[in-house]
Design a protein around this motif. Structure first.
Motif, PDB file in Angstrom:
ATOM      1  N   ALA A 281       0.863  -1.178   0.000  1.00  0.00           N
ATOM      2  CA  ALA A 281       0.000   0.000   0.000  1.00  0.00           C
ATOM      3  C   ALA A 281       0.897   1.226   0.000  1.00  0.00           C
ATOM      4  O   ALA A 281       1.810   1.337   0.825  1.00  0.00           O
ATOM      5  CB  ALA A 281      -0.903   0.004   1.228  1.00  0.00           C
ATOM      6  N   VAL A 282       0.656   2.140  -0.919  1.00  0.00           N
ATOM      7  CA  VAL A 282       1.423   3.387  -0.996  1.00  0.00           C
ATOM      8  C   VAL A 282       0.489   4.541  -0.696  1.00  0.00           C
ATOM      9  O   VAL A 282      -0.541   4.713  -1.359  1.00  0.00           O
ATOM     10  CB  VAL A 282       2.068   3.554  -2.385  1.00  0.00           C
ATOM     11  N   LEU A 283       0.826   5.337   0.304  1.00  0.00           N
ATOM     12  CA  LEU A 283       0.006   6.463   0.722  1.00  0.00           C
ATOM     13  C   LEU A 283       0.609   7.742   0.162  1.00  0.00           C
ATOM     14  O   LEU A 283       1.768   8.058   0.421  1.00  0.00           O
ATOM     15  CB  LEU A 283      -0.064   6.542   2.249  1.00  0.00           C
ATOM     16  N   ALA A 284      -0.193   8.486  -0.612  1.00  0.00           N
ATOM     17  CA  ALA A 284       0.314   9.697  -1.260  1.00  0.00           C
ATOM     18  C   ALA A 284      -0.589  10.902  -1.026  1.00  0.00           C
ATOM     19  O   ALA A 284      -0.408  11.935  -1.659  1.00  0.00           O
ATOM     20  CB  ALA A 284       0.462   9.452  -2.763  1.00  0.00           C
ATOM     21  N   ALA A 285      -1.554  10.772  -0.126  1.00  0.00           N
ATOM     22  CA  ALA A 285      -2.515  11.850   0.119  1.00  0.00           C
ATOM     23  C   ALA A 285      -2.029  12.733   1.264  1.00  0.00           C
ATOM     24  O   ALA A 285      -2.050  12.327   2.422  1.00  0.00           O
ATOM     25  CB  ALA A 285      -3.882  11.265   0.435  1.00  0.00           C
ATOM     26  N   GLY A 286      -1.601  13.949   0.939  1.00  0.00           N
ATOM     27  CA  GLY A 286      -1.039  14.814   1.964  1.00  0.00           C
ATOM     28  C   GLY A 286      -2.061  15.440   2.890  1.00  0.00           C
ATOM     29  O   GLY A 286      -1.700  15.940   3.951  1.00  0.00           O
ATOM     30  N   GLY A 287      -3.346  15.448   2.519  1.00  0.00           N
ATOM     31  CA  GLY A 287      -4.332  16.157   3.315  1.00  0.00           C
ATOM     32  C   GLY A 287      -5.226  15.268   4.157  1.00  0.00           C
ATOM     33  O   GLY A 287      -6.314  15.675   4.554  1.00  0.00           O
ATOM     34  N   VAL A 288      -4.784  14.041   4.447  1.00  0.00           N
ATOM     35  CA  VAL A 288      -5.602  13.094   5.194  1.00  0.00           C
ATOM     36  C   VAL A 288      -5.068  12.949   6.621  1.00  0.00           C
ATOM     37  O   VAL A 288      -3.876  12.682   6.818  1.00  0.00           O
ATOM     38  CB  VAL A 288      -5.620  11.710   4.507  1.00  0.00           C
ATOM     39  N   ASP A 289      -5.950  13.139   7.595  1.00  0.00           N
ATOM     40  CA  ASP A 289      -5.586  12.939   8.997  1.00  0.00           C
ATOM     41  C   ASP A 289      -6.035  11.547   9.450  1.00  0.00           C
ATOM     42  O   ASP A 289      -6.868  10.909   8.815  1.00  0.00           O
ATOM     43  CB  ASP A 289      -6.249  13.993   9.874  1.00  0.00           C
ATOM     44  N   GLY A 290      -5.499  11.115  10.575  1.00  0.00           N
ATOM     45  CA  GLY A 290      -5.934   9.849  11.146  1.00  0.00           C
ATOM     46  C   GLY A 290      -4.812   8.844  11.218  1.00  0.00           C
ATOM     47  O   GLY A 290      -3.657   9.114  10.853  1.00  0.00           O
ATOM     48  N   GLN A 291      -5.144   7.663  11.691  1.00  0.00           N
ATOM     49  CA  GLN A 291      -4.176   6.610  11.945  1.00  0.00           C
ATOM     50  C   GLN A 291      -4.368   5.449  10.984  1.00  0.00           C
ATOM     51  O   GLN A 291      -5.488   5.110  10.616  1.00  0.00           O
ATOM     52  CB  GLN A 291      -4.317   6.088  13.381  1.00  0.00           C
ATOM     53  N   ILE A 292      -3.252   4.845  10.584  1.00  0.00           N
ATOM     54  CA  ILE A 292      -3.262   3.604   9.820  1.00  0.00           C
ATOM     55  C   ILE A 292      -2.714   2.519  10.736  1.00  0.00           C
ATOM     56  O   ILE A 292      -1.631   2.682  11.322  1.00  0.00           O
ATOM     57  CB  ILE A 292      -2.387   3.703   8.553  1.00  0.00           C
ATOM     58  N   SER A 293      -3.450   1.420  10.875  1.00  0.00           N
ATOM     59  CA  SER A 293      -3.015   0.394  11.815  1.00  0.00           C
ATOM     60  C   SER A 293      -3.144  -1.003  11.215  1.00  0.00           C
ATOM     61  O   SER A 293      -4.040  -1.264  10.403  1.00  0.00           O
ATOM     62  CB  SER A 293      -3.834   0.469  13.113  1.00  0.00           C
ATOM     63  N   GLN A 294      -2.225  -1.866  11.604  1.00  0.00           N
ATOM     64  CA  GLN A 294      -2.268  -3.286  11.269  1.00  0.00           C
ATOM     65  C   GLN A 294      -1.965  -4.074  12.531  1.00  0.00           C
ATOM     66  O   GLN A 294      -1.120  -3.669  13.334  1.00  0.00           O
ATOM     67  CB  GLN A 294      -1.210  -3.629  10.212  1.00  0.00           C
ATOM     68  N   SER A 295      -2.621  -5.190  12.674  1.00  0.00           N
ATOM     69  CA  SER A 295      -2.322  -6.020  13.837  1.00  0.00           C
ATOM     70  C   SER A 295      -0.974  -6.731  13.643  1.00  0.00           C
ATOM     71  O   SER A 295      -0.510  -6.930  12.511  1.00  0.00           O
ATOM     72  CB  SER A 295      -3.424  -7.068  14.034  1.00  0.00           C
ATOM     73  N   TYR A 296      -0.372  -7.073  14.724  1.00  0.00           N
ATOM     74  CA  TYR A 296       0.897  -7.813  14.685  1.00  0.00           C
ATOM     75  C   TYR A 296       0.728  -9.096  13.855  1.00  0.00           C
ATOM     76  O   TYR A 296       1.559  -9.420  12.999  1.00  0.00           O
ATOM     77  CB  TYR A 296       1.313  -8.158  16.115  1.00  0.00           C
ATOM     78  N   TRP A 297      -0.367  -9.811  14.102  1.00  0.00           N
ATOM     79  CA  TRP A 297      -0.601 -11.085  13.413  1.00  0.00           C
ATOM     80  C   TRP A 297      -0.797 -10.879  11.910  1.00  0.00           C
ATOM     81  O   TRP A 297      -0.299 -11.647  11.091  1.00  0.00           O
ATOM     82  CB  TRP A 297      -1.817 -11.779  14.015  1.00  0.00           C
ATOM     83  N   ASP A 298      -1.503  -9.803  11.567  1.00  0.00           N
ATOM     84  CA  ASP A 298      -1.735  -9.522  10.152  1.00  0.00           C
ATOM     85  C   ASP A 298      -0.417  -9.213   9.441  1.00  0.00           C
ATOM     86  O   ASP A 298      -0.175  -9.677   8.321  1.00  0.00           O
ATOM     87  CB  ASP A 298      -2.690  -8.337  10.006  1.00  0.00           C
ATOM     88  N   ILE A 299       0.428  -8.442  10.083  1.00  0.00           N
ATOM     89  CA  ILE A 299       1.736  -8.132   9.495  1.00  0.00           C
ATOM     90  C   ILE A 299       2.560  -9.399   9.338  1.00  0.00           C
ATOM     91  O   ILE A 299       3.195  -9.638   8.299  1.00  0.00           O
ATOM     92  CB  ILE A 299       2.490  -7.108  10.366  1.00  0.00           C
ATOM     93  N   LEU A 300       2.518 -10.223  10.336  1.00  0.00           N
ATOM     94  CA  LEU A 300       3.314 -11.451  10.323  1.00  0.00           C
ATOM     95  C   LEU A 300       2.852 -12.408   9.232  1.00  0.00           C
ATOM     96  O   LEU A 300       3.662 -12.990   8.516  1.00  0.00           O
ATOM     97  CB  LEU A 300       3.228 -12.129  11.694  1.00  0.00           C
TER      98      LEU A 300
END
Length: 372
Positions: A281-300
């Protein structure tokens, strides 16, 4: 000293004011460019109307993307010469911080875009050192920030290369290429439509888009009906399920997230589940607030990388120009809407209404008939 016409922002939220400035003189490694076209995008309107935005000290001459013709070069400049048609890259970096020394100018501690905004807290220093943006008859830039244009790339299209280049760099970072599948979140905007055209040229076989402007989405699908499909974020459907169904249950290889100013990061979080294992996933939107989160298990277990992409390198802009010039990336769908400098406030008002990515709004500080 000679005087040139400029449009200045004096007070945030107020109309720009026409005036004059001293014509810049190139230093030993500089290039003086007569501006043919300065591109405007909806975010430019947001920036000049937002009190407290990380902009140059006012009054200031804005204007991010510039195309034009070289009028003069400094004594140490090689290759470039008067008469060359060029794009002026507004990206400014210090060249000496740890990131720059490691070849990562994109995350320079003084990262900024001339005539636009600072991308870091310290970036305002560079903005104020380089006060002349594209809403001016002339700009000056280091020779390293000048990209030559072939005759097959017109100057109005070139005045949008900053945003097109941002999409190009982001898709490269996402690994988009022949046979790949890509999801573009924010598909109807300037970055999103550019990403569609670039992905088509790169050989992506399935391009999925999410947006809100249904008329623009229908037009996007018509660019390649067998390869492009879109859905509205307001349709109240399971968008992840739609992506899965559109990719045979695998999910997309890449998500390019380019939501407009004020976008909802929750939608980005949700769409991470639509990416195939090992995707990006590539994030290129400079005007977006908030958090991006992934669980440890999902990343693994899924190994979906989330990375940012702010701008492009000199190599990438040269690649992009070559591909556009050769017709590999087709931007012929752009509808150029031109304004003289005297109508710069009308241009900002028009682009502020978000006409969609098909419309390319340009201001011509000089003589439109002879400069473009």
């Amino acid at each position: 000293m000679s005087q040139i016409r400029v449009a200045r922002l004096v007070i945030a939220g107020e109309p720009l004011v026409l005036g004059v400035a001293d014509k810049p003189t190139p230093g030993p490694n500089d290039v003086l460019v007569k501006v043919a076209a300065a591109g405007l995008v909806p975010n430019a309107y947001s920036i000049i109307t937002a009190v407290g935005a990380p902009v140059p000290t006012l009054p200031a001459v804005f204007g991010l993307d510039v195309s034009g013709v070289i009028e003069a070069v400094g004594e140490n400049v090689l290759i470039l010469k008067a008469g060359d048609r060029v794009y002026v890259d507004p990206h400014m970096t210090c060249g000496t911080c740890t990131s720059c020394r490691r070849g990562r100018e994109d995350i320079c501690r003084y990262n900024s875009l001339r005539g636009y905004v600072a991308l870091t807290p310290e970036g305002g220093e560079l903005l104020n050192q380089n006060p002349l943006g594209g809403l001016s008859e002339y700009v000056i830039a280091p020779d390293t920030r000048i990209a030559k244009l072939p005759d097959t790339v017109d100057l109005r299209t070139a005045a949008r290369l900053g945003y097109i280049g941002t999409s190009y760099a982001g898709l490269k970072k996402a690994g988009v290429g022949a046979g790949k599948t890509v999801l573009i979140n924010g598909v109807t905007g300037t970055l999103g439509l550019a990403a569609v055209a670039i992905a088509l040229g790169m050989g992506a076989t399935t391009i999925l888009g999410i947006g809100r402007n249904r008329d623009v989405m229908r037009r996007i699908e018509q660019l390649a009906p067998d390869r492009i499909s879109t859905r509205s974020s307001e349709d109240n459907i399971d968008l992840v399920a739609w992506v899965q169904e559109s990719t045979g249950g695998d999910g997309v290889d890449a998500l390019f997230d380019c939501l407009g100013n004020g976008g909802d990061s929750n939608s980005t979080n949700t769409l991470l589940a639509a990416i195939t294992k090992g995707g990006r996933a590539v994030l290129a939107a400079g005007g977006v607030d908030g958090q991006i989160s992934q669980s440890y298990w999902d990343i693994l277990t899924r190994d979906v990388a989330v990375v940012g992409s702010q701008w492009f390198t000199s190599t990438e802009i040269d690649e992009l120009i070559t591909l556009i010039g050769a017709g590999v990336i087709d931007l012929s769908f752009l509808e150029h809407r031109s304004y003289p400098l005297d109508e710069v406030n009308d241009a900002f008002a028009f682009v502020g209404d978000r006409p969609g990515g098909f419309v390319n709004v340009v201001v011509h500080p000089g003589d439109t008939a002879t400069d473009v």
